[in-house]
Enzyme design. Structure first.
Site, PDB file in Angstrom:
ATOM      1  N   GLN A   1       0.854  -1.180   0.000  1.00 46.04           N
ATOM      2  CA  GLN A   1       0.000   0.000   0.000  1.00 46.04           C
ATOM      3  C   GLN A   1       0.893   1.235   0.000  1.00 46.04           C
ATOM      4  OE1 GLN A   1      -2.302   1.653   3.381  1.00 46.04           O
ATOM      5  NE2 GLN A   1      -4.132   1.072   2.221  1.00 46.04           N
TER       6      GLN A   1
ATOM      7  N   HIS B   1      -3.426   4.226  -1.706  1.00 46.51           N
ATOM      8  CA  HIS B   1      -4.186   4.604  -0.508  1.00 46.51           C
ATOM      9  C   HIS B   1      -4.878   5.944  -0.777  1.00 46.51           C
ATOM     10  CE1 HIS B   1      -5.603   4.742   3.455  1.00 46.51           C
ATOM     11  NE2 HIS B   1      -4.482   4.613   4.156  1.00 46.51           N
TER      12      HIS B   1
ATOM     13  N   ASN C   1      -9.116   7.228   4.368  1.00 44.78           N
ATOM     14  CA  ASN C   1      -8.735   7.497   5.760  1.00 44.78           C
ATOM     15  C   ASN C   1      -8.175   8.890   6.019  1.00 44.78           C
ATOM     16  OD1 ASN C   1      -8.535   4.455   5.230  1.00 44.78           O
ATOM     17  ND2 ASN C   1      -8.643   4.547   7.453  1.00 44.78           N
TER      18      ASN C   1
ATOM     19  N   TYR D   1      -6.123  10.777   4.191  1.00 47.94           N
ATOM     20  CA  TYR D   1      -4.782  11.090   3.709  1.00 47.94           C
ATOM     21  C   TYR D   1      -4.865  11.882   2.397  1.00 47.94           C
ATOM     22  CZ  TYR D   1      -3.515   8.121   7.567  1.00 47.94           C
ATOM     23  OH  TYR D   1      -3.384   7.608   8.834  1.00 47.94           O
TER      24      TYR D   1
ATOM     25  N   ASN E   1     -14.865   9.626   9.004  1.00 51.26           N
ATOM     26  CA  ASN E   1     -15.013  10.998   9.474  1.00 51.26           C
ATOM     27  C   ASN E   1     -13.933  11.414  10.474  1.00 51.26           C
ATOM     28  OD1 ASN E   1     -16.513   9.054  11.180  1.00 51.26           O
ATOM     29  ND2 ASN E   1     -16.928  10.845  12.441  1.00 51.26           N
TER      30      ASN E   1
END
Length: 358
Positions: free
Chosen positions: A103, A179, A182, A184, A237
């Site tokens: 990842q 990725h 989340n 990023y 969130n």
């Protein structure tokens, strides 16, 4: 549950270029055990080798550049030492007949000057600070307001993703996962709560998805589309992440990704708010990996119902290196020691017992 009742979950499946031996995926899990120079160590190789019975391992996220780093002791994939360290890992997993994707990430604003070169500010699509604290070498510290990437800088970050994929190939990985979840950097570009740019990378959904599109188009030629996956998290969130219309934003992103013939779309289904994940899967129209607190029964039911093709497990694989065999035998599971998630070296990392040693 036993192997008989887990017929679908334990059955082989085609994922992109590969025939996997089961539909159980080890989800990416940051463990903060990298050695000098953020390079993987023999201990990390042992950790992944222990879990090689998964149909597919997706490694902990690895920064594509020094700028992309967010936390101490996370591994990278931008130096010769890091490539060599990861080669130990892929060799160990392949020796057990396993498949492993790396990842690749850039954390964007979820960093701190203390882990950046020359104590520079983290970068993001927009100069908006996330609420909360972040782990640093000096302990928990408040997140800072990032610097907005200049338009002419973005192509360089895209190139870093491509170089990371090239390095992953040198390290022996079977493929890579981009990725885009989340909170990023790619996720920050996608959502209108974190992207208030007024240039070609902001405003409309199409513009906000441009960075994701360019990263995918940079990485795909390195491995081939059938060896590349993408991770999204529509209702995540954390870190002040928000979007005014997640269904529209992520529906568009899924449809966009579906045009490339990727190996899979990996979706984190945890967070706040209602969301139609079945519709998202249909808009992607390819192999789908679901993630989100699944146990054996829920995972089998989801595959059986056609809601997903594979299921990824995080904490369960962390605490149970032989999770596939435990599911097959209907054996009890080890409990995870949360105090060792991000510290402890071998403790809480490679010392969880297998069935025959429990």
């Amino acid at each position: 549950m036993t192997a008989k009742s887990l017929g679908q979950l334990l059955s082989p499946v085609q994922l992109g270029a590969y025939k996997l031996r089961n539909r159980m995926v080890m989800a990416p899990l940051t463990r903060s055990r990298a050695g000098d120079g953020d390079a993987p160590t023999p201990l990390i190789a042992q950790y992944y080798q222990q879990r090689a019975s998964a149909g597919l391992i997706i490694t902990e996220a690895s920064q594509i550049s020094p700028q992309g780093k967010g936390y101490p002791r996370t591994p990278g994939i931008h130096s010769a030492a890091q490539i060599a360290g990861w080669r130990q890992v892929t060799d160990a997993v392949h020796a057990e007949g396993g498949r492993i994707f790396l990842q690749i990430w850039h954390v964007g604003r979820l960093s701190h000057p203390s882990v950046q070169r020359n104590e520079a500010l983290p970068v993001a699509p927009s100069a908006l600070r996330a609420d909360g604290e972040i782990f640093t070498g000096e302990g928990l510290m408040s997140l800072v307001t990032p610097r907005a990437l200049e338009l002419e800088e973005i192509a360089g970050v895209v190139a870093d993703f491509r170089k990371a994929a090239e390095n992953a190939k040198l390290a022996g990985f079977d493929g890579v996962e981009i990725h885009a979840a989340n909170g990023y950097l790619i996720d920050q570009f996608l959502r209108d709560g974190t992207n208030v740019r007024t240039d070609a990378y902001g405003g409309s959904i199409q513009n906000r998805a441009r960075f994701l599109k360019e990263v995918v188009e940079a990485v795909v030629p390195v491995f081939g589309a059938d060896r590349v996956g993408v991770r999204l998290s529509p209702i995540f969130n954390g870190f002040s992440m928000s979007d005014s219309d997640p269904a529209a934003t992520f529906g568009y992103a899924a449809e966009l990704l579906g045009q490339y013939g990727l190996a899979y779309l990996h979706v984190m289904q945890l967070g706040e708010g209602e969301f139609d994940f079945k519709a998202l899967r249909q808009r992607f129209n390819g192999t789908y990996i679901a993630n989100g607190g699944y146990d054996a029964g829920r995972a089998e039911s989801a595959v059986d119902a056609g809601d997903t093709d594979l299921v990824s497990f995080g904490t369960l694989f962390l605490a149970n290196p032989d999770l596939v065999n435990r599911f097959r035998a209907g054996s009890p599971l080890n409990d995870a020691d949360r105090t060792t998630f991000y510290q402890g070296e071998e403790r809480g990392f490679t010392d969880y017992p297998a069935i025959n040693a429990a």
